[in-house]
Scaffold this motif. Structure first.
Motif, PDB file in Angstrom:
ATOM      1  N   TYR A 131      46.956  34.209  52.997  1.00 10.54           N
ATOM      2  CA  TYR A 131      47.449  33.739  51.709  1.00 10.54           C
ATOM      3  C   TYR A 131      48.959  33.831  51.745  1.00 10.54           C
ATOM      4  N   LEU A 132      49.645  32.710  51.486  1.00 16.70           N
ATOM      5  CA  LEU A 132      51.108  32.669  51.461  1.00 16.70           C
ATOM      6  C   LEU A 132      51.567  32.485  50.021  1.00 16.70           C
ATOM      7  N   MET A 133      52.516  33.323  49.608  1.00 12.98           N
ATOM      8  CA  MET A 133      53.025  33.293  48.247  1.00 12.98           C
ATOM      9  C   MET A 133      54.538  33.365  48.247  1.00 12.98           C
ATOM     10  N   ASN A 134      55.132  33.281  47.064  1.00 10.57           N
ATOM     11  CA  ASN A 134      56.570  33.492  46.934  1.00 10.57           C
ATOM     12  C   ASN A 134      56.913  34.873  47.470  1.00 10.57           C
ATOM     13  N   LYS A 135      58.159  35.068  47.868  1.00  7.82           N
ATOM     14  CA  LYS A 135      58.564  36.368  48.417  1.00  7.82           C
ATOM     15  C   LYS A 135      58.225  37.500  47.455  1.00  7.82           C
ATOM     16  N   GLU A 136      58.473  37.298  46.202  1.00 10.98           N
ATOM     17  CA  GLU A 136      58.103  38.262  45.167  1.00 10.98           C
ATOM     18  C   GLU A 136      57.123  37.557  44.234  1.00 10.98           C
ATOM     19  N   PRO A 137      55.836  37.564  44.594  1.00 13.61           N
ATOM     20  CA  PRO A 137      54.871  36.832  43.768  1.00 13.61           C
ATOM     21  C   PRO A 137      54.847  37.371  42.351  1.00 13.61           C
ATOM     22  N   GLY A 138      54.825  36.468  41.413  1.00 18.02           N
ATOM     23  CA  GLY A 138      54.845  36.842  40.008  1.00 18.02           C
ATOM     24  C   GLY A 138      53.459  37.047  39.442  1.00 18.02           C
ATOM     25  N   HIS A 139      53.440  37.353  38.176  1.00 17.99           N
ATOM     26  CA  HIS A 139      52.228  37.640  37.424  1.00 17.99           C
ATOM     27  C   HIS A 139      51.191  36.527  37.597  1.00 17.99           C
ATOM     28  N   ASN A 140      51.595  35.278  37.391  1.00 22.19           N
ATOM     29  CA  ASN A 140      50.658  34.161  37.485  1.00 22.19           C
ATOM     30  C   ASN A 140      50.098  33.994  38.890  1.00 22.19           C
ATOM     31  N   GLU A 141      50.942  34.100  39.884  1.00 24.11           N
ATOM     32  CA  GLU A 141      50.504  33.889  41.256  1.00 24.11           C
ATOM     33  C   GLU A 141      49.497  34.953  41.693  1.00 24.11           C
ATOM     34  N   LEU A 142      49.741  36.191  41.319  1.00 22.79           N
ATOM     35  CA  LEU A 142      48.838  37.268  41.709  1.00 22.79           C
ATOM     36  C   LEU A 142      47.555  37.265  40.882  1.00 22.79           C
ATOM     37  N   GLU A 143      47.679  37.202  39.563  1.00 24.10           N
ATOM     38  CA  GLU A 143      46.502  37.327  38.702  1.00 24.10           C
ATOM     39  C   GLU A 143      45.705  36.045  38.549  1.00 24.10           C
ATOM     40  N   ARG A 144      46.356  34.930  38.488  1.00 26.73           N
ATOM     41  CA  ARG A 144      45.636  33.680  38.214  1.00 26.73           C
ATOM     42  C   ARG A 144      45.268  32.894  39.466  1.00 26.73           C
ATOM     43  N   GLU A 145      45.943  33.173  40.576  1.00 25.77           N
ATOM     44  CA  GLU A 145      45.648  32.419  41.797  1.00 25.77           C
ATOM     45  C   GLU A 145      44.998  33.288  42.870  1.00 25.77           C
ATOM     46  N   LEU A 146      45.656  34.388  43.255  1.00 29.34           N
ATOM     47  CA  LEU A 146      45.150  35.205  44.356  1.00 29.34           C
ATOM     48  C   LEU A 146      43.917  36.008  43.959  1.00 29.34           C
ATOM     49  N   LEU A 147      43.971  36.718  42.859  1.00 30.70           N
ATOM     50  CA  LEU A 147      42.881  37.595  42.460  1.00 30.70           C
ATOM     51  C   LEU A 147      41.529  36.875  42.358  1.00 30.70           C
ATOM     52  N   PRO A 148      41.432  35.712  41.696  1.00 33.04           N
ATOM     53  CA  PRO A 148      40.132  35.030  41.637  1.00 33.04           C
ATOM     54  C   PRO A 148      39.597  34.624  43.020  1.00 33.04           C
ATOM     55  N   GLN A 149      40.495  34.251  43.931  1.00 32.70           N
ATOM     56  CA  GLN A 149      40.039  33.879  45.271  1.00 32.70           C
ATOM     57  C   GLN A 149      39.501  35.091  46.016  1.00 32.70           C
ATOM     58  N   LEU A 150      40.141  36.241  45.828  1.00 30.49           N
ATOM     59  CA  LEU A 150      39.660  37.460  46.480  1.00 30.49           C
ATOM     60  C   LEU A 150      38.331  37.916  45.882  1.00 30.49           C
ATOM     61  N   ILE A 151      38.197  37.831  44.576  1.00 26.67           N
ATOM     62  CA  ILE A 151      36.945  38.225  43.915  1.00 26.67           C
ATOM     63  C   ILE A 151      35.788  37.363  44.402  1.00 26.67           C
ATOM     64  N   ALA A 152      36.051  36.095  44.705  1.00 19.94           N
ATOM     65  CA  ALA A 152      35.007  35.174  45.153  1.00 19.94           C
ATOM     66  C   ALA A 152      34.596  35.371  46.616  1.00 19.94           C
ATOM     67  N   LEU A 153      35.317  36.200  47.366  1.00 23.49           N
ATOM     68  CA  LEU A 153      34.954  36.430  48.770  1.00 23.49           C
ATOM     69  C   LEU A 153      33.581  37.076  48.858  1.00 23.49           C
ATOM     70  N   GLU A 207      39.595  46.263  50.133  1.00 20.53           N
ATOM     71  CA  GLU A 207      40.973  46.604  50.510  1.00 20.53           C
ATOM     72  C   GLU A 207      41.955  45.536  50.016  1.00 20.53           C
ATOM     73  N   ALA A 208      41.599  44.269  50.147  1.00 20.82           N
ATOM     74  CA  ALA A 208      42.465  43.185  49.670  1.00 20.82           C
ATOM     75  C   ALA A 208      42.633  43.261  48.152  1.00 20.82           C
ATOM     76  N   LEU A 209      41.553  43.553  47.439  1.00 20.98           N
ATOM     77  CA  LEU A 209      41.639  43.700  45.983  1.00 20.98           C
ATOM     78  C   LEU A 209      42.478  44.916  45.597  1.00 20.98           C
ATOM     79  N   ARG A 210      42.330  46.014  46.327  1.00 18.82           N
ATOM     80  CA  ARG A 210      43.109  47.222  46.044  1.00 18.82           C
ATOM     81  C   ARG A 210      44.605  46.952  46.193  1.00 18.82           C
TER      82      ARG A 210
END
Length: 112
Positions: free
Chosen positions: A55-77, A90-93
């Motif tokens: 997963y590639l994100m902004n250097k300092e991923p913001g609230h939206n990128e982490l919570e709305r984009e990355l987190l749902p994809q990790l939960i779906a694994l 571990e990825a969710l942690r």
């Protein structure tokens, strides 16, 4: 956010970042920064689910990128076996720690 699943492309990037030295017989989760981007690398050595995800994100991923984009994809694994479940956990942690460490400024909540 961008997701890469091509193992060759991922390992080339890991080599450039100096992060390719891990045990390929064990699942691996790694958060790192390289080339002005933040990366979350997941490696699963066993089938089902064998392979890499980056997963590639902004250097300092913001609230939206982490919570709305990355987190749902990790939960779906999937969690089809113990190593997959560990990798997902571990990825969710790591992601939750990043979300909680962000300083989003003071917020006012009115309970009335």
């Amino acid at each position: 956010m961008e997701l890469i699943t091509d193992d060759l492309q991922i390992f080339e990037l890991l080599e450039k970042a100096g992060k390719a030295d891990f045990d390929p017989s064990q699942p691996h989760v790694l958060w790192f920064r390289h080339d002005d981007r933040a990366h979350l690398f997941l490696f699963q050595p066993q089938a089902p689910g064998r392979g890499c995800r980056l997963y590639l994100m902004n250097k300092e991923p913001g609230h939206n990128e982490l919570e709305r984009e990355l987190l749902p994809q990790l939960i779906a694994l999937p969690e089809r076996h113990e190593q997959e479940a560990w990798m997902k956990s571990e990825a969710l942690r790591i992601t939750e720690l990043l979300i909680h460490s962000k300083n989003y400024g003071l917020r006012f909540f009115d309970a009335h």
